[in-house]
Design a protein around this motif. Structure first.
Motif, PDB file in Angstrom:
ATOM      1  N   TYR A 200       0.841  -1.195   0.000  1.00  0.00           N
ATOM      2  CA  TYR A 200       0.000   0.000   0.000  1.00  0.00           C
ATOM      3  C   TYR A 200       0.879   1.249   0.000  1.00  0.00           C
ATOM      4  CZ  TYR A 200      -2.987  -3.720   1.637  1.00  0.00           C
ATOM      5  OH  TYR A 200      -3.637  -4.918   1.738  1.00  0.00           O
ATOM      6  N   LEU A 201       0.733   2.064  -1.050  1.00  0.00           N
ATOM      7  CA  LEU A 201       1.406   3.369  -1.091  1.00  0.00           C
ATOM      8  C   LEU A 201       0.385   4.412  -0.671  1.00  0.00           C
ATOM      9  CD1 LEU A 201       3.115   2.871  -4.562  1.00  0.00           C
ATOM     10  CD2 LEU A 201       4.270   2.828  -2.337  1.00  0.00           C
ATOM     11  N   ASP A 202       0.774   5.327   0.189  1.00  0.00           N
ATOM     12  CA  ASP A 202      -0.223   6.255   0.721  1.00  0.00           C
ATOM     13  C   ASP A 202      -0.423   7.469  -0.195  1.00  0.00           C
ATOM     14  OD1 ASP A 202       1.801   8.078   1.227  1.00  0.00           O
ATOM     15  OD2 ASP A 202       1.904   7.638   3.370  1.00  0.00           O
ATOM     16  N   VAL A 203      -1.343   8.330   0.198  1.00  0.00           N
ATOM     17  CA  VAL A 203      -1.726   9.455  -0.666  1.00  0.00           C
ATOM     18  C   VAL A 203      -0.673  10.563  -0.702  1.00  0.00           C
ATOM     19  CG1 VAL A 203      -4.232   9.152  -0.713  1.00  0.00           C
ATOM     20  CG2 VAL A 203      -3.154  10.291   1.249  1.00  0.00           C
ATOM     21  N   ASP A 204       0.437  10.359  -0.023  1.00  0.00           N
ATOM     22  CA  ASP A 204       1.568  11.267  -0.153  1.00  0.00           C
ATOM     23  C   ASP A 204       2.625  10.611  -1.049  1.00  0.00           C
ATOM     24  OD1 ASP A 204       3.505  13.178   0.158  1.00  0.00           O
ATOM     25  OD2 ASP A 204       4.214  12.361   2.070  1.00  0.00           O
ATOM     26  N   HIS A 205       3.171   9.508  -0.599  1.00  0.00           N
ATOM     27  CA  HIS A 205       4.213   8.808  -1.350  1.00  0.00           C
ATOM     28  C   HIS A 205       3.666   8.264  -2.676  1.00  0.00           C
ATOM     29  CE1 HIS A 205       7.274   5.267  -1.501  1.00  0.00           C
ATOM     30  NE2 HIS A 205       7.660   6.257  -2.246  1.00  0.00           N
ATOM     31  N   GLY A 206       2.516   7.607  -2.609  1.00  0.00           N
ATOM     32  CA  GLY A 206       1.916   7.041  -3.824  1.00  0.00           C
ATOM     33  C   GLY A 206       1.658   8.118  -4.856  1.00  0.00           C
ATOM     34  N   THR A 207       1.129   9.235  -4.391  1.00  0.00           N
ATOM     35  CA  THR A 207       0.812  10.346  -5.300  1.00  0.00           C
ATOM     36  C   THR A 207       2.065  10.875  -5.991  1.00  0.00           C
ATOM     37  OG1 THR A 207      -1.018  10.933  -3.861  1.00  0.00           O
ATOM     38  CG2 THR A 207      -0.272  12.621  -5.387  1.00  0.00           C
ATOM     39  N   SER A 208       3.201  10.827  -5.288  1.00  0.00           N
ATOM     40  CA  SER A 208       4.427  11.421  -5.834  1.00  0.00           C
ATOM     41  C   SER A 208       4.818  10.790  -7.171  1.00  0.00           C
ATOM     42  CB  SER A 208       5.574  11.300  -4.829  1.00  0.00           C
ATOM     43  OG  SER A 208       6.035   9.968  -4.749  1.00  0.00           O
ATOM     44  N   TYR A 209       4.483   9.540  -7.373  1.00  0.00           N
ATOM     45  CA  TYR A 209       4.828   8.890  -8.648  1.00  0.00           C
ATOM     46  C   TYR A 209       4.039   9.485  -9.811  1.00  0.00           C
ATOM     47  CZ  TYR A 209       7.134   5.491  -5.713  1.00  0.00           C
ATOM     48  OH  TYR A 209       7.956   4.904  -4.799  1.00  0.00           O
ATOM     49  N   TYR A 336      -3.107   4.745  -3.559  1.00  0.00           N
ATOM     50  CA  TYR A 336      -3.795   5.888  -2.921  1.00  0.00           C
ATOM     51  C   TYR A 336      -4.420   5.453  -1.600  1.00  0.00           C
ATOM     52  CZ  TYR A 336      -7.033   3.581  -6.130  1.00  0.00           C
ATOM     53  OH  TYR A 336      -7.724   2.643  -6.853  1.00  0.00           O
ATOM     54  N   SER A 337      -3.594   4.880  -0.742  1.00  0.00           N
ATOM     55  CA  SER A 337      -4.058   4.398   0.555  1.00  0.00           C
ATOM     56  C   SER A 337      -3.923   5.488   1.612  1.00  0.00           C
ATOM     57  CB  SER A 337      -3.222   3.194   0.995  1.00  0.00           C
ATOM     58  OG  SER A 337      -3.546   2.069   0.246  1.00  0.00           O
ATOM     59  N   MET A 353       3.792 -17.734   8.322  1.00  0.00           N
ATOM     60  CA  MET A 353       4.563 -16.603   8.852  1.00  0.00           C
ATOM     61  C   MET A 353       3.961 -15.343   8.254  1.00  0.00           C
ATOM     62  SD  MET A 353       8.629 -15.890   8.584  1.00  0.00           S
ATOM     63  CE  MET A 353       8.830 -15.731   6.811  1.00  0.00           C
ATOM     64  N   GLU A 354       3.584 -14.389   9.098  1.00  0.00           N
ATOM     65  CA  GLU A 354       2.922 -13.207   8.547  1.00  0.00           C
ATOM     66  C   GLU A 354       3.398 -11.922   9.221  1.00  0.00           C
ATOM     67  OE1 GLU A 354      -1.343 -13.760   9.225  1.00  0.00           O
ATOM     68  OE2 GLU A 354      -0.731 -15.186  10.751  1.00  0.00           O
ATOM     69  N   ALA A 355       3.205 -10.829   8.514  1.00  0.00           N
ATOM     70  CA  ALA A 355       3.608  -9.526   9.057  1.00  0.00           C
ATOM     71  C   ALA A 355       2.756  -8.431   8.434  1.00  0.00           C
ATOM     72  CB  ALA A 355       5.079  -9.260   8.746  1.00  0.00           C
ATOM     73  N   TRP A 356       2.551  -7.384   9.211  1.00  0.00           N
ATOM     74  CA  TRP A 356       1.859  -6.179   8.734  1.00  0.00           C
ATOM     75  C   TRP A 356       2.813  -5.050   9.057  1.00  0.00           C
ATOM     76  CZ3 TRP A 356      -0.080  -2.794   6.041  1.00  0.00           C
ATOM     77  CH2 TRP A 356      -1.129  -1.914   6.337  1.00  0.00           C
ATOM     78  N   ILE A 357       3.597  -4.674   8.048  1.00  0.00           N
ATOM     79  CA  ILE A 357       4.673  -3.703   8.249  1.00  0.00           C
ATOM     80  C   ILE A 357       4.158  -2.326   7.853  1.00  0.00           C
ATOM     81  CG2 ILE A 357       7.045  -3.082   7.659  1.00  0.00           C
ATOM     82  CD1 ILE A 357       6.854  -5.815   9.045  1.00  0.00           C
ATOM     83  N   LYS A 358       3.997  -1.471   8.837  1.00  0.00           N
ATOM     84  CA  LYS A 358       3.487  -0.123   8.575  1.00  0.00           C
ATOM     85  C   LYS A 358       4.668   0.849   8.586  1.00  0.00           C
ATOM     86  CE  LYS A 358       0.591  -0.785  12.074  1.00  0.00           C
ATOM     87  NZ  LYS A 358       0.859  -2.185  12.281  1.00  0.00           N
TER      88      LYS A 358
END
Ligand SMILES: NC(=O)c1ccc[n+]([C@@H]2O[C@H](COP(=O)([O-])OP(=O)(O)OC[C@H]3O[C@@H](n4cnc5c(N)ncnc54)[C@H](O)[C@@H]3O)[C@@H](O)[C@H]2O)c1
Length: 457
Positions: A200-209, A336-337, A353-358
């Motif tokens: 998930y790319l957020d609405v700051d980093h994701g938008t930058s692309y 756009y997360s 094995m699982e992870a939720w890396i924020k």
């Protein structure tokens, strides 16, 4: 093609290594080892030239090199097509070396033994190939390149020249991802059978692309290549196999044409008050000096409109990948997360094995990442890995240490990445992009002369 991968295999590792993750992360590959050993034997610094003096080039591969590795690296030349940015770069890096707007002139006059490529993605192949043909080993930013024909050119040139190509996959080096690799090597969840991987790319980093050249397929190959090359490389590394076939979906449903108004860029935009993605670059002194001051040379707008009708890449992507060893992957990426990070689950014959890396979340107070391992008929274990300082979880520094300083140390987790790794990661993205357009699955073997292997070489 010359071997470009470490030779320690998974089973050998289980027998021979019980070392801590951190201790392993100073190791290096034979690829860079050859380069670095030769220059150490000469007792002379590496003659290092850089092409592409944008933000990545002048920070990590420019100023950081000049500051931290001056005892082993001499920066002999800088090149960029934008003369203003080039002059700024030299000053910012703080070195006194010649600068060039013509790449051939730089090669001829400075005679580097190592070339660092940090230009726009679609131009990487040109500099990688010409650099190798001029006798340079290559350190290139990801992605290796953007389409299969350019990839083949690089593979052919590498086979012809036998020069070393290091692809700078810094994501491999973060402590929690290395711990995942270690647990997979130890077969903690039995035999790995499938992976669910969602980024998930957020609405700051994701938008930058979508503000820059990245939003056009012809420059960045779509985010299936530009961004997901990191993710696909991690998959290849974790799975320890090479991809066989890819089927994908993708669409542009948020950015680009999906808005009633648009302008060329944010500065001077008549819709600034209404636009949730308005971004005032004038508030960032560094970006003003690096980009805006030199726009008149090349028209590169760093604050381009995210609603531009020229944007032609997907902003949501999903792919199914089957590996040569039978492992299946479900991958997705959303741009756009509300938050940034990834969820991953490794499914094995004995557990999960699982992870939720924020990443970079204001509410994220934890100073560690968590991996949960659950046995199929047993307990669940929570493993905490402390965050590391520095860019990409400290990955950038560890990668640079390997490239410049300590190439001959062992590499038990296989952090170092060469041309085959670079190719295999982009080929998944290229296959996915093609699959979206054709509606058909794409075999990796159909793209270049590389034939995928059940176990990575
Ligand atoms: N590994 C990572 O985490 C990471 C992070 C950021 C960027 N990158 C990669 O680094 C590279 C550079 O990214 P950036 O954000 O600095 O981009 P950028 O657009 O800011 O800089 C690229 C530079 O290349 C120059 N350039 C473009 N075409 C050229 C040509 N034909 N000849 C000479 N110079 C040319 C441009 O003028 C510009 O100065 C990209 O390949 C990108 O994918 C990697």
């Amino acid at each position: 093609m010359a071997p470009d991968k470490p030779t320690v295999r998974r089973r050998e590792f289980i027998k021979t290594s019980s070392g801590a993750v951190a201790a392993s992360m100073v190791a290096a590959s034979p690829t860079t080892a050859t380069t670095l050993l030769s220059h150490l034997m000469r007792q002379a610094p590496m003659r290092y030239a850089l092409v592409g003096t944008g933000i990545r080039g002048i920070t990590m591969w420019g100023r950081d090199v000049a500051r931290e590795y001056a005892d082993v690296v001499e920066i002999v030349g800088l090149c960029d097509i934008n003369p203003g940015r080039l002059a700024y770069a030299k000053n910012y890096i703080g070195i006194d070396c010649p600068t060039f707007t013509d790449f051939s002139d730089m090669l001829r006059e400075t005679r580097p033994d190592t070339l660092c490529v940090t230009t726009m993605d679609s131009t990487h192949d040109e500099f990688i190939v010409r650099g190798m043909e001029a006798g340079c080993d290559i350190v290139t930013e990801k992605p290796l390149t953007t389409d299969e024909d350019k990839c083949q050119r690089i593979l052919d040139a590498q086979a012809r020249t036998r020069k070393n190509v290091t692809v700078t996959f810094n994501y491999r080096y973060s402590p929690h991802r290395t711990r995942m690799t270690q647990l997979l090597m130890e077969e903690r969840i039995g035999r790995l059978t499938s992976i669910d991987f969602h980024w998930y790319l957020d609405v700051d980093h994701g938008t930058s692309y979508f503000r820059r050249w990245h939003g056009k397929e012809r420059y960045g190959g779509t985010l299936f290549v530009h961004k997901a090359t990191h993710h696909f490389d991690l998959l290849n590394w974790w799975i320890d196999s090479e991809p066989e076939e890819v089927f994908a979906h993708g669409a542009l449903e948020y950015y680009g044409h999906n808005n009633p108004f648009r302008h060329t860029n944010c500065r001077g935009c008549p819709y600034a008050d209404q636009c949730r993605h308005f971004w005032d670059i004038t508030q960032d002194e560094f970006l003003m000096r690096l980009y805006v001051d030199h726009e008149h040379h090349d028209g590169y707008l760093r604050d381009g409109c995210v609603w531009s009708n020229e944007i032609d890449i997907f902003d949501k992507m999903a792919a199914q990948i089957r590996y040569m060893n039978g492992v299946q992957v479900s991958y997705s990426c959303t741009t756009y997360s509300p938050y940034e990070g990834y969820r991953i689950a490794f499914n094995g014959t004995k557990g999960r094995m699982e992870a939720w890396i924020k990443e970079q979340q204001p509410w994220q107070a934890e100073e560690y990442d968590e991996i949960r391992v659950t046995d199929n008929f047993g307990d669940t274990e929570l493993i905490r890995i402390a965050h590391a300082e520095g860019g990409h979880g400290g990955g950038d520094t560890r990668l640079m240490d390997r490239v410049f300083r300590d190439p001959s140390a062992p590499d038990p987790y296989g952090h170092a990445a060469g041309v085959r790794d670079g190719a295999m990661s982009i080929l998944i993205g290229i296959a996915a992009r093609t699959s979206v357009k054709t509606g058909e699955p794409v075999k990796i073997a159909s793209l270049t002369t590389l034939k995928p292997r059940a176990t990575r070489a």
